[in-house]
Design a protein around this motif. Sequence first.
Motif, mmCIF file in Angstrom:
data_model
loop_
_atom_site.group_PDB
_atom_site.id
_atom_site.type_symbol
_atom_site.label_atom_id
_atom_site.label_comp_id
_atom_site.label_asym_id
_atom_site.label_seq_id
_atom_site.Cartn_x
_atom_site.Cartn_y
_atom_site.Cartn_z
ATOM 1 N N MET A 246 1.372 4.260 -1.687
ATOM 2 C CA MET A 246 0.284 3.295 -1.822
ATOM 3 C C MET A 246 0.764 1.845 -1.925
ATOM 4 N N GLY A 247 2.015 1.613 -2.275
ATOM 5 C CA GLY A 247 2.506 0.251 -2.462
ATOM 6 C C GLY A 247 2.958 -0.383 -1.161
ATOM 7 N N GLY A 248 3.193 -1.678 -1.204
ATOM 8 C CA GLY A 248 3.728 -2.393 -0.054
ATOM 9 C C GLY A 248 2.692 -2.629 1.024
ATOM 10 N N ASP A 249 3.178 -2.959 2.215
ATOM 11 C CA ASP A 249 2.313 -3.247 3.355
ATOM 12 C C ASP A 249 1.714 -1.945 3.879
ATOM 13 N N PRO A 250 0.375 -1.805 3.859
ATOM 14 C CA PRO A 250 -0.229 -0.544 4.302
ATOM 15 C C PRO A 250 -0.009 -0.263 5.778
ATOM 16 N N MET A 251 0.340 -1.275 6.566
ATOM 17 C CA MET A 251 0.552 -1.064 7.993
ATOM 18 C C MET A 251 1.987 -0.625 8.313
ATOM 19 N N GLN A 252 2.880 -0.705 7.339
ATOM 20 C CA GLN A 252 4.261 -0.329 7.589
ATOM 21 C C GLN A 252 4.429 1.186 7.503
ATOM 22 N N PRO A 253 5.108 1.781 8.491
ATOM 23 C CA PRO A 253 5.284 3.237 8.460
ATOM 24 C C PRO A 253 6.152 3.678 7.290
ATOM 25 N N LYS A 254 5.786 4.813 6.719
ATOM 26 C CA LYS A 254 6.549 5.411 5.627
ATOM 27 C C LYS A 254 6.770 6.875 5.970
ATOM 28 N N SER A 255 7.706 7.513 5.309
ATOM 29 C CA SER A 255 7.918 8.953 5.507
ATOM 30 C C SER A 255 6.797 9.705 4.794
ATOM 31 N N LEU A 256 5.899 10.304 5.571
ATOM 32 C CA LEU A 256 4.685 10.895 5.017
ATOM 33 C C LEU A 256 4.801 12.387 4.726
ATOM 34 N N LEU A 257 5.500 13.106 5.599
ATOM 35 C CA LEU A 257 5.448 14.562 5.545
ATOM 36 C C LEU A 257 5.856 15.152 4.201
ATOM 37 N N PRO A 258 6.922 14.640 3.553
ATOM 38 C CA PRO A 258 7.268 15.219 2.243
ATOM 39 C C PRO A 258 6.149 15.090 1.205
ATOM 40 N N VAL A 259 5.345 14.029 1.332
ATOM 41 C CA VAL A 259 4.276 13.799 0.351
ATOM 42 C C VAL A 259 3.023 14.599 0.691
ATOM 43 N N VAL A 260 2.585 14.554 1.954
ATOM 44 C CA VAL A 260 1.299 15.175 2.307
ATOM 45 C C VAL A 260 1.437 16.638 2.727
ATOM 46 N N SER A 261 2.656 17.135 2.787
ATOM 47 C CA SER A 261 2.859 18.537 3.158
ATOM 48 C C SER A 261 2.113 19.487 2.214
ATOM 49 N N PRO A 262 1.521 20.561 2.750
ATOM 50 C CA PRO A 262 0.893 21.556 1.877
ATOM 51 C C PRO A 262 1.891 22.253 0.959
ATOM 52 N N ASP A 263 3.172 22.084 1.225
ATOM 53 C CA ASP A 263 4.201 22.664 0.349
ATOM 54 C C ASP A 263 4.449 21.811 -0.896
ATOM 55 N N ASN A 264 3.900 20.603 -0.919
ATOM 56 C CA ASN A 264 4.081 19.721 -2.068
ATOM 57 C C ASN A 264 3.140 20.178 -3.188
ATOM 58 N N THR A 265 3.707 20.807 -4.194
ATOM 59 C CA THR A 265 2.889 21.394 -5.274
ATOM 60 C C THR A 265 2.279 20.347 -6.198
ATOM 61 N N SER A 266 2.632 19.066 -5.997
ATOM 62 C CA SER A 266 2.017 18.020 -6.812
ATOM 63 C C SER A 266 0.554 17.794 -6.444
ATOM 64 N N TRP A 267 0.126 18.305 -5.286
ATOM 65 C CA TRP A 267 -1.297 18.291 -4.949
ATOM 66 C C TRP A 267 -1.973 19.369 -5.782
ATOM 67 N N ASN A 268 -2.577 18.957 -6.882
ATOM 68 C CA ASN A 268 -3.085 19.921 -7.868
ATOM 69 C C ASN A 268 -4.605 19.948 -7.953
ATOM 70 N N HIS A 269 -5.295 19.448 -6.900
ATOM 71 C CA HIS A 269 -6.752 19.541 -6.883
ATOM 72 C C HIS A 269 -7.171 21.016 -6.824
#
Length: 494
Positions: A246-269
């Motif tokens: 969420m930080g920095g320039d929103p238009m700059q690419p970031k490495s997304l897959l580790p965060v949004v992957s369904p394997d990321n158990t931090s998604w606790n909804h």
Amino acid sequence: MDSTPQPTVVSAPGKVLIAGGYLVLDPAYSGIVVSTSSRFYTVIQALAAGTTNTIRVRSPQFNDSTWTYSLSFSVHNQRSSTSKNKFVHLALQHTISLACEARGVPAIQDLLTRGLDIAIVGDNDFYSQRAQLVALNLPRNLSSLASIQPFCPQGVTLSEVHKTGLGSSAALITSLVSGLLVHLGVIPPSALLEDQGRDRQLAHNLAQFIHCLAQGKVGSGFDVSAAVFGSHLYTRFDPSVIASLMGGDPMQPKSLLPVVSPDNTSWNHRIRPFQLPPLTRLMLADVDAGSDTPSLIGKVQHWRKTEPEKANAVWTAIDQLNQSLASTLLRLSAFHSENPASYASIVKFISTLQPLQWTADPSLSEFETNVAAQFYQAHKITLEIRRSMREMGELAGAPIEPPEQTKLLDKCCFQAGVIGGGVPGAGGYDAVWLLMCEPEQCRPDQWPRERIEHVWTNYTELNVSPLSAVESMAKGARLEFIDKIKGLREVTQT
């Protein structure tokens, strides 16, 4: 025979939060979110030859709403109309970035050799149709709405349109992100035929991140969740899961897959099954009075910080009522499964009576009495939820259910066959929802929806206009065929 490839078409529904306003911001509480039959549609196909790495996005319902982008290793705006669309830009930027991570840059470059033409449209319910009805000299009722052409041109720019609060930005983002994921081969089309699954979860996580980024804050996420999964009982995710993105320039690419992957158990909804009971109908109205939702939320959050003990007691009481409403409505569905014929009979019976009379007939069988009592229980709970939300509003100095809305809702909720209602989401002046009986047959009596239409049409203290949406039986985001959606080819093909 036409050999033109069929476009990728993905739709996503709108939402109504019928219980859990404010509480869904806190992961300790849940809300009842209902997805609507009104949907956003994203139609993706190749551009003409010679348009390598060009993406054109069109919103044909609005004036001055075509955006053209060029693509290198990131998306940047090449040229556009005078308006800007941050939501579309960020969705393209980050979905294509994720596709490159998942499939490799060469595979995505190959898919984009002819560029992309993307058309995005929303069902009429997402925007106020008052001007259309006036222009056509039609009364504000459901049959008039049905006579308006699908995906009706709004005659204004996107920034000028009057929205109805169905969650247009979340439905747009979800349909666009899911459509791109399918078109770019990140998830298979079959992923959107399943109600759950890893690929649908990936679409959810990415859409949540992009929607938060476009809004500049991490909201509760119930609107995106409804767009992806359909109706359910929703408990939010911990905002920290996307904090690194969420930080920095929103238009700059970031490495997304580790965060949004369904394997990321931090998604606790949590997504728990929910559906409105059979032979009932959700009915929504756009009230032409307007509310500043961020202002209401800010006042409630300030009150909760300054009076935590009182606020927690009020929230706990409201949460217990919300959970009771969910279990009561789910129990009615179980009654229908147990004995569909008797259930249908009692729905028809109570459709002609005011709620106080539903359990008064001694000739009802034990099963019918139990069903009628359960419907009456749902009615009483909705009244108590409304009372508690008004109390919270008074304590916080926020008009969650303003007196004008109370008067309208009281008039509606004691009509024959009406189970309950309220102000959706954060409340305010701009909408109401009702749940009513919708029996298989009602004649010679009026249907409950006809009684409500009469109330709304003749109500003079507020300008009330119905929406045509009901609950989405198709649940969340789904793959579509362009010619099976009335008017979709005509409005999106150039």
